[in-house]
Design an enzyme around this catalytic site. Structure first.
Site, PDB file in Angstrom:
ATOM      1  CE  LYS A   6      19.582 -30.016 -22.702  1.00 51.24           C
ATOM      2  NZ  LYS A   6      20.343 -29.740 -21.451  1.00 51.24           N
ATOM      3  N   GLY A   8      18.858 -18.428 -25.302  1.00 53.40           N
ATOM      4  CA  GLY A   8      17.616 -18.143 -26.033  1.00 53.40           C
ATOM      5  C   GLY A   8      17.917 -17.602 -27.426  1.00 53.40           C
ATOM      6  CD  GLU A  33      18.721 -13.458 -14.861  1.00 59.64           C
ATOM      7  OE1 GLU A  33      19.306 -13.951 -15.848  1.00 59.64           O
ATOM      8  OE2 GLU A  33      17.555 -13.727 -14.566  1.00 59.64           O
ATOM      9  CD  GLU A  69       8.081 -17.724 -20.115  1.00 57.39           C
ATOM     10  OE1 GLU A  69       8.534 -16.623 -19.711  1.00 57.39           O
ATOM     11  OE2 GLU A  69       6.884 -17.959 -20.255  1.00 57.39           O
ATOM     12  CB  CYS A 111      13.432 -16.287 -14.399  1.00 62.33           C
ATOM     13  SG  CYS A 111      11.819 -16.998 -14.143  1.00 62.33           S
ATOM     14  N   GLY A 161      15.517 -20.274 -19.966  1.00 59.27           N
ATOM     15  CA  GLY A 161      16.927 -20.201 -19.595  1.00 59.27           C
ATOM     16  C   GLY A 161      17.466 -18.806 -19.843  1.00 59.27           C
ATOM     17  CB  SER A 162      20.902 -17.599 -20.013  1.00 60.81           C
ATOM     18  OG  SER A 162      21.403 -18.443 -21.019  1.00 60.81           O
TER      19      SER A 162
HETATM   20  P1  NAD Z   1      20.998 -21.830 -19.681  1.00 64.74           P
HETATM   21  O1  NAD Z   1      20.546 -20.986 -20.793  1.00 64.74           O
HETATM   22  O2  NAD Z   1      22.454 -21.975 -19.465  1.00 64.74           O
HETATM   23  O3  NAD Z   1      20.469 -23.333 -19.823  1.00 64.74           O
HETATM   24  C1  NAD Z   1      19.106 -23.638 -19.954  1.00 64.74           C
HETATM   25  C2  NAD Z   1      18.990 -24.933 -20.702  1.00 64.74           C
HETATM   26  O4  NAD Z   1      19.483 -24.727 -22.021  1.00 64.74           O
HETATM   27  C3  NAD Z   1      19.774 -26.104 -20.124  1.00 64.74           C
HETATM   28  O5  NAD Z   1      19.026 -27.294 -20.311  1.00 64.74           O
HETATM   29  C4  NAD Z   1      21.013 -26.141 -21.004  1.00 64.74           C
HETATM   30  O6  NAD Z   1      21.588 -27.422 -21.112  1.00 64.74           O
HETATM   31  C5  NAD Z   1      20.436 -25.723 -22.342  1.00 64.74           C
HETATM   32  N1  NAD Z   1      21.396 -25.150 -23.269  1.00 64.74           N
HETATM   33  C6  NAD Z   1      22.547 -24.490 -22.993  1.00 64.74           C
HETATM   34  N2  NAD Z   1      23.145 -24.118 -24.144  1.00 64.74           N
HETATM   35  C7  NAD Z   1      22.361 -24.535 -25.150  1.00 64.74           C
HETATM   36  C8  NAD Z   1      22.425 -24.420 -26.583  1.00 64.74           C
HETATM   37  N3  NAD Z   1      23.439 -23.799 -27.180  1.00 64.74           N
HETATM   38  N4  NAD Z   1      21.413 -24.933 -27.313  1.00 64.74           N
HETATM   39  C9  NAD Z   1      20.375 -25.536 -26.720  1.00 64.74           C
HETATM   40  N5  NAD Z   1      20.261 -25.692 -25.388  1.00 64.74           N
HETATM   41  C10 NAD Z   1      21.238 -25.192 -24.605  1.00 64.74           C
HETATM   42  O7  NAD Z   1      20.238 -21.269 -18.434  1.00 64.74           O
HETATM   43  P2  NAD Z   1      20.322 -21.845 -16.953  1.00 64.74           P
HETATM   44  O8  NAD Z   1      21.673 -21.519 -16.448  1.00 64.74           O
HETATM   45  O9  NAD Z   1      19.892 -23.252 -16.928  1.00 64.74           O
HETATM   46  O10 NAD Z   1      19.189 -20.958 -16.190  1.00 64.74           O
HETATM   47  C11 NAD Z   1      19.465 -19.685 -15.749  1.00 64.74           C
HETATM   48  C12 NAD Z   1      18.815 -18.655 -16.632  1.00 64.74           C
HETATM   49  O11 NAD Z   1      17.494 -19.045 -16.982  1.00 64.74           O
HETATM   50  C13 NAD Z   1      18.654 -17.328 -15.963  1.00 64.74           C
HETATM   51  O12 NAD Z   1      19.002 -16.312 -16.870  1.00 64.74           O
HETATM   52  C14 NAD Z   1      17.167 -17.240 -15.634  1.00 64.74           C
HETATM   53  O13 NAD Z   1      16.651 -15.974 -15.502  1.00 64.74           O
HETATM   54  C15 NAD Z   1      16.560 -17.994 -16.750  1.00 64.74           C
HETATM   55  N6  NAD Z   1      15.260 -18.573 -16.365  1.00 64.74           N
HETATM   56  C16 NAD Z   1      14.119 -17.998 -16.839  1.00 64.74           C
HETATM   57  C17 NAD Z   1      12.876 -18.480 -16.465  1.00 64.74           C
HETATM   58  C18 NAD Z   1      11.618 -17.867 -16.984  1.00 64.74           C
HETATM   59  O14 NAD Z   1      10.568 -18.446 -16.867  1.00 64.74           O
HETATM   60  N7  NAD Z   1      11.675 -16.676 -17.574  1.00 64.74           N
HETATM   61  C19 NAD Z   1      12.792 -19.573 -15.601  1.00 64.74           C
HETATM   62  C20 NAD Z   1      13.978 -20.139 -15.149  1.00 64.74           C
HETATM   63  C21 NAD Z   1      15.216 -19.631 -15.538  1.00 64.74           C
END
Ligand code: NAD
Length: 488
Positions: free
Chosen positions: A181, A239, A387, A256, A290, A234-235
């Site tokens: 996704k 997570g 962050e 992650e 990140c 993601g965030s």
């Molecule tokens: P996000 O959590 O908003 O979204 C990430 C993904 O999750 C997107 O595809 C989104 O559509 C999906 N998503 C959102 N809500 C969801 C839910 N309830 N259930 C399932 N999927 C859902 O994060 P973002 O804004 O895309 O990225 C920014 C964050 O990601 C920052 O906090 C950053 O530090 C982190 N990040 C971490 C790494 C790592 O390797 N540690 C790498 C990149 C980004």
């Protein structure tokens, strides 16, 4: 000089080897962050589409088309995907830049890195081994690595191509099928993996790519009752909701999450090197990384000199569209720009001093934030421990190494940490105490597909990259046998 790129106006999802519209015909409009203008439309996956993609992946798993294949052949398919991706590097990099905003030179590095993931894990596929355990005469006991089955991959927007390659490559190398996704903000480069899988001859259903919103397609995938493993980047908040969904069926997760990583600068550090590392460490991808070096903890004796140098260097960074390879490129969306600018405002309210930037850049209509360096930051300030995910560096001061490590460790996160010094003992002493999944000495971000990556504390669970990542994509089955008869 801008590159003239033509982008396909509409992109479908890829399910079971077929390109397909959303079940209800819905679409998402993707914006170019540098212009805020529509770039393309993509099919907006529904929960029904997620069902179809999971069923296609399950079909691939049940047929054993991938897991039953000789591992060296499976590995060769991955290597082929990597080479084909590299052959299209320029085209995909341009698409990536228009889609997510990053500078073209960084997009090229991301596509190259993606090809390397495919090649690295393709090479490892035939090296995944079981083990024999001697139990004495009359017994045979061995351990078999078994792929989980259907793996779900939920991708963020900051490295939309690299994050797919990072988890897809080991998942396929171990013999799993994948449902991916992509982010609803910049999914375009992700579709390349469908083309690569089909072009390399992977079985239908091995790679399924969907774009949809997090609240609909993402949540439906995480909670699906026929997935066997989840990889999420993601965030922290998302997570946590994914972990809650996974707990119902005890589905293993690799998470992650975010970071608030700090570099510690000792008085004997090479300051030119520190300044160069600030430019790459926090201003690459405009800080939407990140493991960016979002904090600098500086010895008080060199603080003023380093701030002067940072002011000069950061003030000279160019700002503009990624396609023109500017240093500072737009943030992914207006929402993200507002969020980062609000943090800059908060920093001033908390008593920090903006040495440069501290506000939106003002050139519109793209989503540009001025590169920002805050001085006089103290550990309790929110801009020190939350962050921001934008081009904002916070700097703090220390006197003793103990104090520096304590400031570095003083957040909920534990993704990366760095030490700048000419003294090996100091570097070693700090690296023993820093609570982070990766510690960098004198160069921020040392590593590659070969080195494990992941977070301590709230920054995540499990490891991606390196040999370590492989163990997230298979489980062990122990087979024990007993001989019943004595041969005559
Ligand atoms: P996000 O959590 O908003 O979204 C990430 C993904 O999750 C997107 O595809 C989104 O559509 C999906 N998503 C959102 N809500 C969801 C839910 N309830 N259930 C399932 N999927 C859902 O994060 P973002 O804004 O895309 O990225 C920014 C964050 O990601 C920052 O906090 C950053 O530090 C982190 N990040 C971490 C790494 C790592 O390797 N540690 C790498 C990149 C980004």
């Amino acid at each position: 000089m801008s590159i003239d790129v033509t982008v396909k106006p509409y992109w479908q999802n890829f399910i079971g080897g077929q390109w397909t519209d959303a079940s209800d015909g819905g679409r998402i409009t993707i914006l170019n962050p540098a212009t805020a203008e529509p770039l393309a439309e993509v099919a907006k996956a529904t929960a029904k589409d997620v069902d179809r993609a999971v069923a296609a992946a399950r079909g691939c798993v049940s047929s054993r088309a991938l897991s039953g294949m000789r591992p060296r052949i499976r590995g060769q398919l991955l290597v082929k995907m990597g080479r084909k991706l590299r052959a299209r590097k320029e085209e995909i990099s341009e698409l990536l830049t228009l889609d997510c905003g990053k500078r073209i030179s960084e997009a090229r590095a991301e596509v190259e890195g993606s090809a390397r993931y495919l090649e690295f894990y393709g090479g490892l596929a035939p090296a995944i081994e079981g083990r024999y355990i001697p139990l004495g005469d009359g017994y045979v006991d061995y351990v078999v690595p078994v792929p989980y089955g259907v793996t779900a991959h939920i991708i963020p927007w900051n490295y939309p191509c690299g994050m797919i390659a990072r988890s897809l490559a080991p998942a396929l190398a171990a013999g799993n099928a994948a449902v991916i996704k992509t982010s609803e903000l910049d999914p375009l480069s992700g579709y390349i993996f469908a083309e690569l899988a089909a072009g390399a001859g992977l079985p239908d259903g091995a790679v399924n790519i969907l774009c949809g919103t997090g609240s609909e397609a993402g949540a439906a995938l995480a909670a699906h009752d026929d997935i066997d493993q989840i990889v999420f980047t993601g965030s922290v908040a998302t997570g946590q909701s994914i972990m809650r969904a996974a707990v119902n069926r005890i589905v293993p997760c690799v998470l992650e999450l975010g970071g608030k990583s700090a570099g510690i600068v000792f008085p004997d550090a090479d300051l030119d090197n520190v300044v160069n590392n600030v430019v790459t460490g926090i201003f690459e991808n405009s800080g939407q990384v990140c493991d960016s070096m979002s904090r600098l903890i500086v010895h008080k004796d060199i603080n003023d000199e380093l701030l002067d140098r940072l002011k000069a260097r950061v003030g000279a960074l160019s700002i503009g569209p990624g396609i023109d390879d500017h240093d500072i490129t737009p943030l992914i969306s207006e929402k993200q720009l507002d969020r980062v600018a609000a943090y800059a405002e908060l920093g001033r309210e908390e008593g920090a001093r903006a040495v440069c930037g501290g506000h939106k850049d003002g050139r519109g209509p793209g989503f540009f934030m001025a590169p920002t360096v805050f001085a006089d930051v103290t550990p309790e300030m929110r801009i020190n421990h939350e962050e921001i995910f934008g081009p904002v560096l916070t700097t703090l001061q220390f006197t003793t190494a103990q104090e520096a490590v304590s400031i570095a460790n003083g957040t909920d996160f534990g993704l990366a940490a760095g030490i700048f010094t000419a003294d090996l003992d100091r570097a070693l002493w700090c690296s023993e105490r820093l609570e982070a999944g990766q510690v960098h000495v004198n160069e921020w971000g040392v590593g590659g597909p070969e080195t494990p990556f992941g977070g301590f504390k709230s920054s995540g669970i499990g490891r991606e990259k390196g040999l370590e990542a492989m163990s997230s994509y298979y489980q062990s089955k122990n087979v024990g046998m007993r001989r019943l008869n004595q041969p005559s």
